[in-house]
Design a protein around this motif. Sequence first.
Motif, PDB file in Angstrom:
ATOM      1  N   THR A 141       1.144  -1.457  -0.062  1.00 26.67           N
ATOM      2  CA  THR A 141      -0.037   0.120  -0.145  1.00 26.67           C
ATOM      3  C   THR A 141       0.633   0.715  -0.182  1.00 26.67           C
ATOM      4  OG1 THR A 141      -0.035   0.044   2.380  1.00 26.67           O
ATOM      5  CG2 THR A 141      -1.361  -1.390   1.108  1.00 26.67           C
ATOM      6  N   VAL A 142       0.307   2.737  -0.338  1.00 27.08           N
ATOM      7  CA  VAL A 142       1.492   3.605  -0.788  1.00 27.08           C
ATOM      8  C   VAL A 142       1.582   4.068   1.023  1.00 27.08           C
ATOM      9  CG1 VAL A 142      -0.136   4.615  -2.412  1.00 27.08           C
ATOM     10  CG2 VAL A 142      -1.238   4.421  -0.231  1.00 27.08           C
ATOM     11  N   GLN A 163      -3.261   4.432  -4.191  1.00 26.78           N
ATOM     12  CA  GLN A 163      -3.786   3.074  -2.963  1.00 26.78           C
ATOM     13  C   GLN A 163      -2.506   2.234  -3.550  1.00 26.78           C
ATOM     14  OE1 GLN A 163      -7.892   1.504  -2.833  1.00 26.78           O
ATOM     15  NE2 GLN A 163      -7.615   1.963  -5.463  1.00 26.78           N
ATOM     16  N   LEU A 164      -1.874   1.860  -4.184  1.00 24.63           N
ATOM     17  CA  LEU A 164      -1.377   0.518  -3.478  1.00 24.63           C
ATOM     18  C   LEU A 164      -0.215  -0.238  -5.233  1.00 24.63           C
ATOM     19  CD1 LEU A 164      -2.883  -1.921  -4.887  1.00 24.63           C
ATOM     20  CD2 LEU A 164      -3.861  -1.854  -2.481  1.00 24.63           C
ATOM     21  N   THR A 210      -7.395   9.964  -5.368  1.00 25.83           N
ATOM     22  CA  THR A 210      -7.955   8.838  -4.382  1.00 25.83           C
ATOM     23  C   THR A 210      -7.037   9.517  -3.180  1.00 25.83           C
ATOM     24  OG1 THR A 210      -8.139   7.428  -6.626  1.00 25.83           O
ATOM     25  CG2 THR A 210      -7.753   6.540  -3.561  1.00 25.83           C
ATOM     26  N   THR A 215      -7.394   7.612   0.912  1.00 30.33           N
ATOM     27  CA  THR A 215      -7.519   6.642   1.595  1.00 30.33           C
ATOM     28  C   THR A 215      -7.461   6.976   3.131  1.00 30.33           C
ATOM     29  OG1 THR A 215      -5.732   5.585   1.307  1.00 30.33           O
ATOM     30  CG2 THR A 215      -7.000   4.975  -0.678  1.00 30.33           C
ATOM     31  N   GLY A 257      -8.784   0.398  -1.184  1.00 29.10           N
ATOM     32  CA  GLY A 257      -7.548   0.568  -0.541  1.00 29.10           C
ATOM     33  C   GLY A 257      -8.619   0.932   0.762  1.00 29.10           C
ATOM     34  N   GLU A 314      -9.096  -1.491   3.138  1.00 30.44           N
ATOM     35  CA  GLU A 314      -7.475  -1.782   4.013  1.00 30.44           C
ATOM     36  C   GLU A 314      -7.304  -1.526   5.144  1.00 30.44           C
ATOM     37  OE1 GLU A 314      -3.700  -2.422   4.581  1.00 30.44           O
ATOM     38  OE2 GLU A 314      -4.459  -0.803   3.836  1.00 30.44           O
ATOM     39  N   LYS A 315      -7.081   0.217   4.553  1.00 31.07           N
ATOM     40  CA  LYS A 315      -6.671   0.847   5.689  1.00 31.07           C
ATOM     41  C   LYS A 315      -7.859   1.056   6.687  1.00 31.07           C
ATOM     42  CE  LYS A 315      -3.348   3.743   4.164  1.00 31.07           C
ATOM     43  NZ  LYS A 315      -3.231   3.315   2.770  1.00 31.07           N
ATOM     44  N   ARG A 346      -7.353  -2.216   8.342  1.00 27.57           N
ATOM     45  CA  ARG A 346      -5.949  -2.565   9.518  1.00 27.57           C
ATOM     46  C   ARG A 346      -6.227  -1.484  11.101  1.00 27.57           C
ATOM     47  NH1 ARG A 346      -1.024   0.664   7.180  1.00 27.57           N
ATOM     48  NH2 ARG A 346      -2.729   0.135   5.514  1.00 27.57           N
TER      49      ARG A 346
END
Lengths: 620, 620
Positions: A58-59, A283-284, B322, B324, B370, B373-374, B377
Amino acid sequence: MTFHQTPKVPLDTAEHPITAYLTRLLDEVSKQNDGAVADYIPELAKADPEDLAIAITTVDGQTYAVGTVDREFTIQSVSKPFMYGYALREHGLERVLKQVGVEPTGDPFNSIVLNNENNRPFNPMVNAGAIATSELLIGATREEKIAAQMDLYEGFAGRKLSVDQAVYASESETGNRNRAIAYMMLNSGMIEGPTEAVLDLYFRQCSILVNPIDLSVMAATLAAHGRNPLTGRVMLTPGQTSDVLSVMATCGMYDYAGQWMFDVGLPAKSGVAGSVVAVIPGQLGIAVYSPKLDAVGNSVRGIQVCKRISDDLGLHAYKDRTDTLGIVRRSYRAGDVRSHRIRSEADMKMLTEIGAGVAITEIQGPLFFGSAEKLLRHVLAEAETAEAMILDFRRATYADKAAVALLSGLPMLLAGKGCRLIVTGLVDESGMAFLADDFFQSSKDGLCEIVGQIDQALEAQENRLLQQAGAGPDTPRLSLREMDLFAGLSAEDFAVLEPAISTFQYAKGDKILSEGEEGRAIYLVAKGEVTVTGQTLNGAHSFASIGPGQTFGEMALMDGGKRSATVVAKSDAMVYALSVEEVFRLSQDRPRIEPTLLRNLVRNLSVRLRSANERIRHLD
Amino acid sequence: MTFHQTPKVPLDTAEHPITAYLTRLLDEVSKQNDGAVADYIPELAKADPEDLAIAITTVDGQTYAVGTVDREFTIQSVSKPFMYGYALREHGLERVLKQVGVEPTGDPFNSIVLNNENNRPFNPMVNAGAIATSELLIGATREEKIAAQMDLYEGFAGRKLSVDQAVYASESETGNRNRAIAYMMLNSGMIEGPTEAVLDLYFRQCSILVNPIDLSVMAATLAAHGRNPLTGRVMLTPGQTSDVLSVMATCGMYDYAGQWMFDVGLPAKSGVAGSVVAVIPGQLGIAVYSPKLDAVGNSVRGIQVCKRISDDLGLHAYKDRTDTLGIVRRSYRAGDVRSHRIRSEADMKMLTEIGAGVAITEIQGPLFFGSAEKLLRHVLAEAETAEAMILDFRRATYADKAAVALLSGLPMLLAGKGCRLIVTGLVDESGMAFLADDFFQSSKDGLCEIVGQIDQALEAQENRLLQQAGAGPDTPRLSLREMDLFAGLSAEDFAVLEPAISTFQYAKGDKILSEGEEGRAIYLVAKGEVTVTGQTLNGAHSFASIGPGQTFGEMALMDGGKRSATVVAKSDAMVYALSVEEVFRLSQDRPRIEPTLLRNLVRNLSVRLRSANERIRHLD
């Protein structure tokens, strides 16, 4: 099967939805047996055709990876976009465009064809273009050029890398087609040569060893606008990154570009050792490794994984994730939401009536054209019925140049509509610096006002409204008799109480009460302002500001307990203090004193509680 | 120069930053004099070469337009992506791919070359592909097909359209190259014919009259995932829209695709009458009209305007927008923020101590891979130190399928960690329906709990915590003597007061007090719960819930004024009522009654005020 994960969060990898998904995908794709390992270089033919790994970074540097993630292989053509980025960074777009174009070609990756209009290789993703790009490595000697080359790839991967000497030698021995291409370009003046020196750098570049996680970090660096998410090192500017991604989008997958855009919709690059990287900007980064290639030279399973991931995770470029509608976090009027300033009941009532002319808009998220346009439209509509507008940028994450262009004229625009603009929460930092500069300039020109916090600005607007209404909070000095606390006391009772009251002067910043002290007196502000502060989880916080006529420390009247907060003079202030002990003593002879004070306190607390609940409703 | 604007907001167009910008751009670009009006059809050569217009329409239907925006011209090749969308919608991708591919070709738009692997036209943006697509119009007769054709373009433009009969006739008379293409395809079985019928529909399609604003609305419909922002009519699904945009991105600008992606980075289509449309998914549609074309057949000024707009407004596909990081709006613990439930001082203090085990996370914005996922986590990290987790989705705007896949396993995952999940603010509508379904299923399986509002969930968790700590709020029934309001009263004073108190029973939903009524009594909850509600700007709102031991209507003690809110029984409830008149009468003989009650009220109000301020700090 190996699992690998940057351990930012203690995760049981087996049950984490992302690794679980990648594992399922790996199992399914491993059944795909088409394609063959590249053999045009003998060393490449030694790869294990069953190797398969998928890595996502991921970023902000979280990696999820499954499969043979520790296997190293040569980077091959996946090196090309990064070297193109290097060329843009070191030489600028104009110079680079002289040497290599950006147009896709229907021909294979090792085509010898140059654009016959200008002799350029079509783009930097075919070998010709990549060789021409490699010549742009800076260095006085071969060693310096090699150092620059390794520094580039290590910077993107975030770790030390090495070269596969066997592949390097093999590439060099068998790379006669690339020699032909180089000589063609030497002939047409596209490279200066000597060709063997240029080819040596190019073969070495292709032979750098990486693993799937390295590639996912390299792709994530492009997704993060050029900043390596592991090391924080800035490898490219956002503009250079965008240029690299554009070329990857149209030329990264050879003559499969249209179908790739249709099916996967991501900038990507494949390499002949069997890797594919794809980038989801913001994003990634994704990397897949599987050595069996299709006829075009792309990894069969790599393409399949990218298709599946793009589809399953909704990553296609035109499955848009832009959110322009959430830019206005809250919008309300000063009649509905109060500042933290504690005011008299009369003032609070007055503000409810006259506060509608002050509009407050809180902004959140990124400001780009679409969201800035929405914001602008909202602000202009609000300004139709407002004489003042507070715009709070505290939660704005960045403003790109389009947003700056759209919004920097707002002070002038609102001034023309007779609506004064107050800007709050602006920080002169990274993403917001340009907009902040413009607003600061406008404030120098008298077109808007810059205030630190929204609450300060709201309080100032309330004061202005009250002053206009003749109910100004800056009444010179309130006499004791005018205090809300003493309302309803008989003249006799007041005469008895008055001698028990002391007057104190404080300079701005003086501490009046300290949290934890014994509470022995109740205080009233005669002139100026005081601030109630205390510790919260996030550090010191100002709870309320208290102006003339208002009470603080009133809990001392209840139980004489410890002070629950610290009170500091916000301006030079004059304060009355009433000893609680005296109140009780005097109340023995004059029984209406205590209940009258208590009734006034109840009324005051009720008003404040109602205002606080009102505020919560609007904030919620 | 004409200004045109959908008048959603009263704007002085001359000074609006967007129209001002477009006007400046128009002026600059009008100096560009390269190119020539198309003359392969005699009718097209009649266009005024100086015409120039720019129109932008946002995904919610705001249009900004400058220049000759009322000029109608024939749509020509700009019609192609929309007809391709029709084919996908009516026949499905699989069927359409048999007739036309998605691969860019290096050849000009009117190339007669078919893909020699499968005889298909390369893509639907070249004439061959567009003719093959036109054959897919559904209808038993020519009239029905024409009706379907007009319905398509009118649906995208949001208004009635007509056909330029002169151009139509001219196309038909001079379209021999297109005839050749059609016969080639008839020969290879790509169309079924008769060719003249297919060509008639195609020539008619190209001759539909539009103005620049129509085109910007058509482009905005693609930007809005297929939904016309003016009429709300859904023309394509998001998936079909994405397919159309993919083909526009790689094939929309003929053999200029690579440079276009590099310079402009937007899916686009040009037409030989001089128009260009470009789409910024999620944001807006752009249309430019200027009849002078370059050698490739694209409008010279049209390309220049698109380049400038893309650059100035930061609209390039890889200038990512984007976000995120903003997905977690707020994250806190029950120890820091209280529900609206009014509780005793002791309970409030207890919650501060024991509330840390309940984590609350409020989500905002779109859930895609994205951001999900954040969020995942964050939730997993929080769960390490929480026994319960409230996840509030009220401000989530949508969850795509990747987000659903990532998050639907959360109940199971958290259950495995011994953390119970409570989901709030989920609505079973449009963008959130799939995730809501999955969570409802999990709740049926006992893996999580679904609660309407975050405040309800927080209150329930507080109750649970208090019960665990033995301080349960559900104490069966509080006797009068246990009420906070009577604390500190002497036995004698209490004995005198007690007969003045009445007891009332209410069934759930009963109204106890009404806003505006005279306030003659102060109330205490003995058992059950009541809710304080009132009207706000946004309709009725629940301000607080009040449980056993707590007071309401206490302002009656002050001034006997009107009730400021309505109170309703939240459950079956038992309530004590104390006549204010009686309190005053009895206080004459027993002077400690009134001050004691007032002191208790002051303490209670102070605690509530402090809790409210605490909440504001955390919300802010």
